[in-house]
Design a protein around this motif. Structure first.
Motif, PDB file in Angstrom:
ATOM      1  N   PHE A 180      20.178  10.151   8.963  1.00 18.51           N
ATOM      2  CA  PHE A 180      19.809  10.130  10.388  1.00 18.51           C
ATOM      3  C   PHE A 180      19.809  11.574  10.865  1.00 18.51           C
ATOM      4  N   VAL A 181      18.671  12.034  11.414  1.00 18.44           N
ATOM      5  CA  VAL A 181      18.560  13.429  11.847  1.00 18.44           C
ATOM      6  C   VAL A 181      18.009  13.486  13.263  1.00 18.44           C
ATOM      7  N   MET A 220      23.027  15.633  12.174  1.00 18.45           N
ATOM      8  CA  MET A 220      22.627  14.707  11.120  1.00 18.45           C
ATOM      9  C   MET A 220      23.817  13.877  10.660  1.00 18.45           C
ATOM     10  N   VAL A 221      23.526  12.643  10.278  1.00 21.73           N
ATOM     11  CA  VAL A 221      24.544  11.726   9.774  1.00 21.73           C
ATOM     12  C   VAL A 221      24.022  11.119   8.487  1.00 21.73           C
ATOM     13  N   LEU A 222      24.857  11.111   7.452  1.00 21.63           N
ATOM     14  CA  LEU A 222      24.511  10.478   6.181  1.00 21.63           C
ATOM     15  C   LEU A 222      25.379   9.234   6.023  1.00 21.63           C
ATOM     16  N   ALA A 225      29.184  10.454   7.020  1.00 21.03           N
ATOM     17  CA  ALA A 225      29.586  11.848   7.200  1.00 21.03           C
ATOM     18  C   ALA A 225      28.555  12.486   8.118  1.00 21.03           C
ATOM     19  N   ALA A 226      28.989  13.426   8.945  1.00 19.32           N
ATOM     20  CA  ALA A 226      28.093  14.049   9.932  1.00 19.32           C
ATOM     21  C   ALA A 226      28.232  15.560   9.890  1.00 19.32           C
ATOM     22  N   ILE A 280      14.451   9.740  12.021  1.00 15.38           N
ATOM     23  CA  ILE A 280      14.335  10.903  12.892  1.00 15.38           C
ATOM     24  C   ILE A 280      14.495  10.422  14.325  1.00 15.38           C
ATOM     25  N   ALA A 281      15.510  10.939  15.013  1.00 15.98           N
ATOM     26  CA  ALA A 281      15.825  10.475  16.363  1.00 15.98           C
ATOM     27  C   ALA A 281      15.524  11.565  17.382  1.00 15.98           C
ATOM     28  N   GLY A 282      15.492  11.155  18.642  1.00 16.30           N
ATOM     29  CA  GLY A 282      15.334  12.095  19.744  1.00 16.30           C
ATOM     30  C   GLY A 282      13.929  12.142  20.303  1.00 16.30           C
TER      31      GLY A 282
END
Length: 557
Positions: A315-316, A324-326, A333-334, A478-480
């Motif tokens: 997640f970016v 980012m979060v994996l 983890a972020a 991809i967020a935002g």
């Protein structure tokens, strides 16, 4: 003392000789956009002087305007010292109303189980307002159906307000605007520096709350409801934005060990912050992960259901900060990186916000012909972030820019003639002519490399922290608002994301808002998120001994 008058706002102030125009404007309440907070690096704080006032201004600094601009009376407000009485013309930039701001995003199904409820007592003829099981107010008559909440996505650059009927879960209205703080500093570090002094913090808080109140009034008017029926507000934003929204000193975020004062997962009284909602109204602050991974990301974790995803999910959120979060089978983890303001069109020669006339799409045809698309199909006025990445990606793909980020020499290339003639000299250095006077310079390319290199390095090190190879990633979210305007092809062409992510990328839109809506409507989700956040490991990229080496390796296209 000298008098300064600002046009067209007609603000005026008396200051000591030797004060910069930008300092005087801030004291007077006249808004001059200064994304670099007066560091002299962005060149965006241009103001104009009539010829009779030019002798009373002394300009200096490292950031220079063109000779033509100087001849026309343009100066940079941050580097121009006033020595006599003057009038200053502030150009009218993009208004909040013309900005292209995404308010929609991926939303998860939510059972309506809110923190606030209303119950009508037939015998007493009154309505009880209940918060967390406690009666907090009583209203005469039956007003049980008049219960609303607002989610405010407080972005570094933009604001989005969503009015929700708490009883039904229906979104009744949305409104968006430019975050007024961005006029004083485009990135988070500039805001922290500006707000580390009490006067700066008060200004940042006051301007932000004033604009949020305006948006609340706008959505209430659209839905024909009374602001007094708004019981709860959710603030979803990065850690610095939550500090400034609650008038909390953010200075600890800018120095080691970078510990926030606010950790979220709690309420504050809305009226204490100056919000124009119900007298009993509360503001809920979602839990945050760290100084640079805030409530907007935890809201995104909720909206995307990362804890429930099987396999490997990345997640970016791409913007002035790259968070980012994996998630590997739900274990997360972020990390965060400072991408800088280039993706917002700042620090770019012809950069601008995503408003009318901004170039947002760019294509190079097989014969070298160039096609551009602007916002509202208006005449090209500059380049916004999505257009910037398109341009860079296309120029890399067709060989105008090499893998090191340098423009090729037209006389030594096999480029089509239509492209060769666009490679020009701008102030003695290579540039690419896009449309009219709008160019992409070598300096701009370097800014893109720095921004995309920071995010790519973050992705690489986050994957490494979990022993995950890029080809093992199953999906990339991809967020935002900014991310929603991007194209997967451009992200891969410039190397912001690895080639093996091709076909795995999904654009989620404004998950900060939609995650905030889920928190507004269901109190159980708040408790779940508050319990989940401590289990997310925050990776400090600077602790990696080879971070600089990885970053440099990610600069190439």
């Amino acid at each position: 003392m000298v008098n300064i008058r600002f046009l067209p706002s007609r603000h005026s102030i008396q200051v000591e000789a030797g004060t910069t125009i930008l300092e005087a404007a801030r004291r007077a309440g006249a808004l001059i956009e200064a994304p670099c907070n007066g560091a002299g690096t962005c060149g965006k704080c241009r103001v104009k002087l009539a010829e009779r006032f030019r002798p009373f201004v002394r300009s200096g600094g490292e950031h220079h305007l063109t000779a033509e601009d100087e001849a026309d009376g343009w100066v940079l407000a941050c580097e121009s010292v006033v020595t006599g009485h003057i009038e200053v013309e502030i150009p009218q930039g993009i208004s909040s109303h013309s900005l292209q701001i995404i308010s929609h995003g991926l939303a998860r199904p939510v059972v309506v189980k809110p923190f606030f409820t209303k119950a009508y007592d037939h015998k007493a003829g009154e309505t009880r307002i209940i918060a967390g099981g406690d009666v907090v107010a009583i209203e005469p008559g039956d007003r049980s159906a008049r219960l609303f909440g607002v989610v405010v996505d407080i972005g570094t650059t933009t604001l989005v307000a969503s009015l929700v009927d708490i009883g039904s879960g229906e979104e009744r209205a949305t409104a968006s605007a430019l975050n007024p703080q961005s006029l004083h500093g485009q990135d988070v570090l500039s805001r922290i520096k500006f707000a580390s002094e009490p006067a700066g913090r008060e200004q940042m808080h006051t301007e932000l709350i004033r604009e949020i109140n305006r948006l609340i009034g706008q959505v209430a008017a659209t839905a024909a409801i009374d602001c007094g029926d708004i019981a709860e507000v959710i603030f979803s934003g990065n850690t610095c934005m939550l500090h400034l929204a609650t008038d909390t000193d953010p200075s600890s975020l800018g120095k080691h060990p970078y510990r926030p004062v606010i950790t979220g997962g709690n309420h504050v009284r809305a009226h204490a912050l100056g919000l124009a909602v119900a007298p009993y109204g509360l503001v809920y602050l979602p839990p945050i992960l760290s100084a640079y991974v805030g409530a907007d990301i935890t809201a995104g974790i909720l909206a995307a259901g990362l804890s429930e995803q099987q396999g490997v999910t990345l997640f970016v959120d791409i913007g002035t900060n790259g968070e980012m979060v994996l998630a590997v089978d739900g274990a997360m983890a972020a990390a965060s990186t400072a991408a800088g303001p280039a993706f917002e069109g700042m620090n770019i020669t012809c950069g601008m916000r995503a408003g009318r006339g901004a170039i947002e799409r760019f294509y190079v045809e097989a014969d070298g012909a160039v096609t551009i698309k602007t916002i509202e199909e208006a005449a090209p006025a500059g380049i916004c972030g999505s257009g910037l990445l398109d341009i860079a990606g296309e120029l890399v793909a067709c060989g105008v820019i090499d893998k090191r980020g340098r423009f090729v020499r037209p006389d030594r290339s096999t480029l089509p003639e239509a492209l060769r003639e666009r490679v020009i000299a701008c102030e003695g250095k290579p540039a690419f002519r896009i449309a009219g006077d709008i160019v992409l310079t070598q300096k701009d390319v370097r800014q893109i490399q720095l921004a995309k290199g920071a995010i790519r390095a973050g992705v690489e090190l986050l994957l490494r922290s979990r022993g995950v190879e890029a080809d093992q990633v199953d999906r990339v979210f991809i967020a935002g608002s900014f991310g929603y305007h991007l194209q997967a092809r451009s992200l891969i062409q410039i190397g912001l994301l690895p080639e093996v992510f091709d076909g795995k990328i999904e654009f989620l839109g404004n998950t900060s808002k939609t995650g905030g809506q889920a928190l507004l409507l269901n109190g159980d989700l708040r408790r779940q998120l508050e319990a989940l956040v401590p289990s997310v490991e925050v990776i400090e990229l600077a602790d990696y001994g080879d971070f600089d080496q990885v970053f440099v390796g990610c600069l190439g296209f």
